[in-house]
Design a protein around this motif. Structure first.
Motif, PDB file in Angstrom:
ATOM      1  N   PRO A  55       0.832  -1.201   0.000  1.00  0.00           N
ATOM      2  CA  PRO A  55       0.000   0.000   0.000  1.00  0.00           C
ATOM      3  C   PRO A  55       0.872   1.260   0.000  1.00  0.00           C
ATOM      4  CG  PRO A  55      -0.809  -1.559   1.615  1.00  0.00           C
ATOM      5  CD  PRO A  55       0.503  -2.095   1.115  1.00  0.00           C
ATOM      6  N   GLY A  56       0.516   2.193  -0.858  1.00  0.00           N
ATOM      7  CA  GLY A  56       1.272   3.433  -0.978  1.00  0.00           C
ATOM      8  C   GLY A  56       2.310   3.408  -2.079  1.00  0.00           C
ATOM      9  N   ASP A  57       2.697   2.206  -2.534  1.00  0.00           N
ATOM     10  CA  ASP A  57       3.635   2.136  -3.659  1.00  0.00           C
ATOM     11  C   ASP A  57       2.988   2.767  -4.877  1.00  0.00           C
ATOM     12  OD1 ASP A  57       5.508   0.762  -2.185  1.00  0.00           O
ATOM     13  OD2 ASP A  57       5.168  -1.177  -3.153  1.00  0.00           O
ATOM     14  N   ARG A  58       3.807   3.412  -5.679  1.00  0.00           N
ATOM     15  CA  ARG A  58       3.320   3.922  -6.956  1.00  0.00           C
ATOM     16  C   ARG A  58       3.981   3.114  -8.061  1.00  0.00           C
ATOM     17  NH1 ARG A  58       4.151  10.061  -7.283  1.00  0.00           N
ATOM     18  NH2 ARG A  58       6.166   9.187  -7.699  1.00  0.00           N
ATOM     19  N   VAL A 114       1.888  -3.069 -15.608  1.00  0.00           N
ATOM     20  CA  VAL A 114       2.885  -2.395 -14.778  1.00  0.00           C
ATOM     21  C   VAL A 114       4.254  -2.643 -15.396  1.00  0.00           C
ATOM     22  CG1 VAL A 114       3.960  -2.314 -12.497  1.00  0.00           C
ATOM     23  CG2 VAL A 114       1.478  -2.645 -12.698  1.00  0.00           C
ATOM     24  N   ILE A 115       5.001  -1.569 -15.608  1.00  0.00           N
ATOM     25  CA  ILE A 115       6.337  -1.737 -16.170  1.00  0.00           C
ATOM     26  C   ILE A 115       7.442  -1.512 -15.135  1.00  0.00           C
ATOM     27  CG2 ILE A 115       5.715  -1.350 -18.562  1.00  0.00           C
ATOM     28  CD1 ILE A 115       6.733   1.480 -18.312  1.00  0.00           C
ATOM     29  N   ARG A 116       7.089  -0.803 -14.042  1.00  0.00           N
ATOM     30  CA  ARG A 116       8.066  -0.664 -12.964  1.00  0.00           C
ATOM     31  C   ARG A 116       7.436  -0.056 -11.724  1.00  0.00           C
ATOM     32  NH1 ARG A 116      13.059   2.612 -13.578  1.00  0.00           N
ATOM     33  NH2 ARG A 116      12.957   2.387 -11.355  1.00  0.00           N
ATOM     34  N   ARG A 117       8.031  -0.389 -10.615  1.00  0.00           N
ATOM     35  CA  ARG A 117       7.626   0.190  -9.330  1.00  0.00           C
ATOM     36  C   ARG A 117       8.385   1.495  -9.168  1.00  0.00           C
ATOM     37  NH1 ARG A 117       9.893  -0.220  -4.286  1.00  0.00           N
ATOM     38  NH2 ARG A 117       8.451  -0.005  -2.546  1.00  0.00           N
ATOM     39  N   LEU A 118       7.670   2.554  -8.819  1.00  0.00           N
ATOM     40  CA  LEU A 118       8.298   3.858  -8.618  1.00  0.00           C
ATOM     41  C   LEU A 118       8.617   4.103  -7.152  1.00  0.00           C
ATOM     42  CD1 LEU A 118       6.017   5.970 -10.977  1.00  0.00           C
ATOM     43  CD2 LEU A 118       8.304   5.075 -11.461  1.00  0.00           C
TER      44      LEU A 118
END
Length: 154
Positions: free
Chosen positions: A40-43, A147-151
Motif C-alpha cells: 500500500p502506498g507504492d506507486r 505495470v512496467i516498474r515500481r516507482l
C-alpha cells in the motif's frame, strides 16, 4: 525572435507530455492483495496496452468490476482533470491466464477455459485478494495496461 523560440519550445514540451500521458499513467497501490510485489502506498508506472498484449505473469491494471452490498467499494473523488496519477476504480492483479488457457480455480459464472480476449487474474497474496475467483474473467474493454516498474512510495 526569442519569444517565438520559447513559444515553440513550450509547444513541443506540451506535445511530448501529452503523448506520454496518453501512453503511460501512474497508479497508487491500495491494499495488500499484491504483497509482496507491491505494498500500500507504492506507486507504479503503467503502460497502456490492449488486452491482447497482456502476457501471463504480468501485473495488469484494469477497471474494477461493479460490486454491491457488503462488498461495495467506497468510491473516492476522481483525480483533478489533467492529473497524471489515476487510480480511482482501478485494480492491479497478476494475469494468470489469457484467452484459451485453462484455470485451476473455480470462476463464478464461467467454465475453466478463459474466453478469447479475456484475462484471468489473481493477487500475489491470494488470501487477501479480490480477483477472478470472485468476479470472473476480465473483459478486454476493462484492461488499462501493464505495470512496467515500481516507482516506490510517495
Amino acid at each position: 525572435m526569442i519569444f517565438v523560440a520559447v513559444a515553440a519550445l513550450v509547444a513541443a514540451l506540451v506535445s511530448v507530455l501529452w503523448a506520454l500521458r496518453r501512453r503511460y499513467l501512474v497508479v497508487t497501490v491500495r491494499g495488500y492483495s499484491m504483497r509482496p510485489s507491491y505494498l500500500p502506498g507504492d506507486r507504479v508506472l503503467v503502460r497502456r496496452v490492449v488486452a491482447a498484449k497482456v502476457r501471463r505473469g504480468q501485473a495488469v491494471v484494469f477497471e474494477a468490476p461493479g460490486r454491491t452490498g457488503e462488498a461495495a467499494v467506497a468510491q473516492a473523488a476522481p483525480p483533478p482533470p489533467g492529473s497524471f496519477v489515476v487510480d480511482v476504480g482501478l485494480l492491479i492483479k497478476r494475469a494468470v491466464a489469457t484467452g484459451g488457457d485453462r484455470v485451476d480455480f473455480p470462476v463464478p459464472g464461467a467454465g475453466p477455459v478463459v474466453p478469447a480476449g479475456h484475462l484471468a487474474v489473481r493477487g500475489d497474496n491470494a488470501d487477501e485478494s479480490f480477483d477472478s475467483r470472485d468476479f470472473g474473467y476480465v473483459p478486454p474493454e476493462r484492461v488499462v495496461g501493464v505495470v512496467i516498474r515500481r516507482l516506490g512510495a510517495p
